[in-house]
Scaffold this active site. Structure first.
Site, PDB file in Angstrom:
ATOM      1  N   LEU A  18     121.972   9.882  51.854  1.00  0.00           N
ATOM      2  CA  LEU A  18     121.187  11.077  52.159  1.00  0.00           C
ATOM      3  C   LEU A  18     121.341  12.115  51.052  1.00  0.00           C
ATOM      4  O   LEU A  18     120.397  12.861  50.757  1.00  0.00           O
ATOM      5  CB  LEU A  18     121.609  11.663  53.505  1.00  0.00           C
ATOM      6  N   TYR A  19     122.523  12.167  50.445  1.00  0.00           N
ATOM      7  CA  TYR A  19     122.706  13.071  49.302  1.00  0.00           C
ATOM      8  C   TYR A  19     121.640  12.803  48.243  1.00  0.00           C
ATOM      9  O   TYR A  19     120.948  13.717  47.788  1.00  0.00           O
ATOM     10  CB  TYR A  19     124.106  12.893  48.709  1.00  0.00           C
ATOM     11  N   ALA A  20     121.481  11.540  47.858  1.00  0.00           N
ATOM     12  CA  ALA A  20     120.486  11.186  46.850  1.00  0.00           C
ATOM     13  C   ALA A  20     119.074  11.508  47.332  1.00  0.00           C
ATOM     14  O   ALA A  20     118.234  11.980  46.552  1.00  0.00           O
ATOM     15  CB  ALA A  20     120.601   9.704  46.506  1.00  0.00           C
TER      16      ALA A  20
END
Length: 353
Positions: free
Chosen positions: A166-168
């Site tokens: 989700l960070y990416a």
């Protein structure tokens, strides 16, 4: 120029702010000082920039006692009205967004923190830049956007549509949001996909910090994917040099951009995406050897499987950054690791004695 640097109490933001101030620019640093990791390290960075901890009051500017052209404000980018007030009070020539909820592994267990900080916060910055006619928005993206892509080296000209954390995904969303504002409002935006930045004042959740701390404490280190990993480790001063060059040249539309065969790193809008890295991948085991060599100790290694969200290799194609800005990193991994450990010992050993 007058420049807003978000994430100024963070690793890269601290180093960039210091460099910009030394170059003669007027800088306002912004940071929420959240507790994702030890806030004492964040306050330590601010102290090194001349910001006195006891004077920090949420939402109010604090003037540096060391630099007349640096001030700091504690603020969350998610607070729309407060961010708009900041833009209204200051005529920023450029904004550099380094504020984010970072960490691939943390995003697996704390997804909402990433949407709040990385998407909602970035939206507020875009609106501030749009309504107050900021000349250039430079923002941090990440090599993690390449996700399942295994074509090496990673090229920003090719699509990066399969993130695995989700960070990416939030950083990819930043790139897409920036393009919308470049297209609709003519806001020059430049996204920089960072490749494994390391160096003094680095984050405690990153490998170099974790390994150094564990080895000094005679604890084993966790080595994921059984050590079969490569990273395009990039020293922080080399990253900062690239950012400084980019700030000074606002993105322009690509006159040769073909909508029938669109490349991902440019547009008919004033929009650019660059990789910023060392363009020289190093194996994780070689990286560990550099730490062991500097410390004069051999690490006990826990060999573990690949963690969810991690990729096995990163390798930056920085051709476009080299062509447009003459960018070329100069710091070897052994030099960079040595400088980090020198800092680590000077910062932490006095506290433990």
């Amino acid at each position: 120029m007058k420049i807003l640097v978000t994430g100024a109490a963070g690793f890269i933001g601290f180093h960039l702010s210091k460099r910009l101030v030394n170059d003669g620019h007027e800088v306002i640093g912004l940071d929420s000082i959240n507790d994702y990791y030890d806030v004492n390290l964040k306050f330590g960075r601010l102290s090194a920039a001349g910001i006195e901890r006891e004077k920090i009051e949420y939402g109010r500017l604090v003037q540096s006692i060391a630099h007349s052209n640096y001030a700091f404000v504690q603020l969350q980018l998610e607070e729309r009205e407060a961010v708009m007030q900041l833009f209204a009070q200051h005529s920023f020539d450029a904004v550099v967004n380094l504020a984010a909820q970072a960490g691939v592994r943390y995003s697996v267990t704390n997804p909402h923190a990433y949407v709040d900080a990385n998407v909602v916060g970035f939206m507020n910055l875009l609106e501030g830049c749009r309504h107050h006619h900021v000349g250039h928005l430079v923002y941090a993206s990440t090599s993690s956007v390449y996700g399942l892509n295994e074509k090496s080296p990673f090229s920003p000209k090719e699509a990066a549509d399969h993130p695995i954390s989700l960070y990416a995904a939030t950083k990819k969303a930043n790139e897409m949001m920036a393009h919308v504002y470049s297209h609709l409002y003519g806001l020059p935006t430049t996204g920089l996909r960072f490749f494994t930045v390391y160096g003094p004042w680095g984050r405690p959740d990153m490998a170099l910090f974790l390994f150094t701390k564990a080895i000094l404490e005679n604890r084993p280190i966790d080595v994921f994917n059984y050590g079969k990993m490569q990273r395009d480790f990039t020293y922080v001063d080399d990253i900062v040099e690239g950012i400084v060059r980019v700030i000074q040249q606002p993105a322009k539309s690509n006159e040769h951009w073909d909508p029938q065969h669109p490349e991902s790193d440019s547009s008919s809008a004033p929009y650019r995406i660059y990789n910023i890295g060392n363009s020289a991948p190093v194996s994780l085991m070689e990286y560990i050897e550099a730490i062991e060599s500097k410390l004069g100790r051999t690490a006990e290694k826990n060999l573990l499987p690949l963690q969810p969200g991690d990729v096995t290799s990163t390798y930056a194609d920085t051709t476009s950054l080299e062509q447009d800005f003459g960018y070329k990193p100069e710091t070897t991994v052994r030099e960079g690791v040595s400088r980090f450990i020198d800092w680590y010992l000077s910062f932490f050993q006095p506290q433990s004695s």
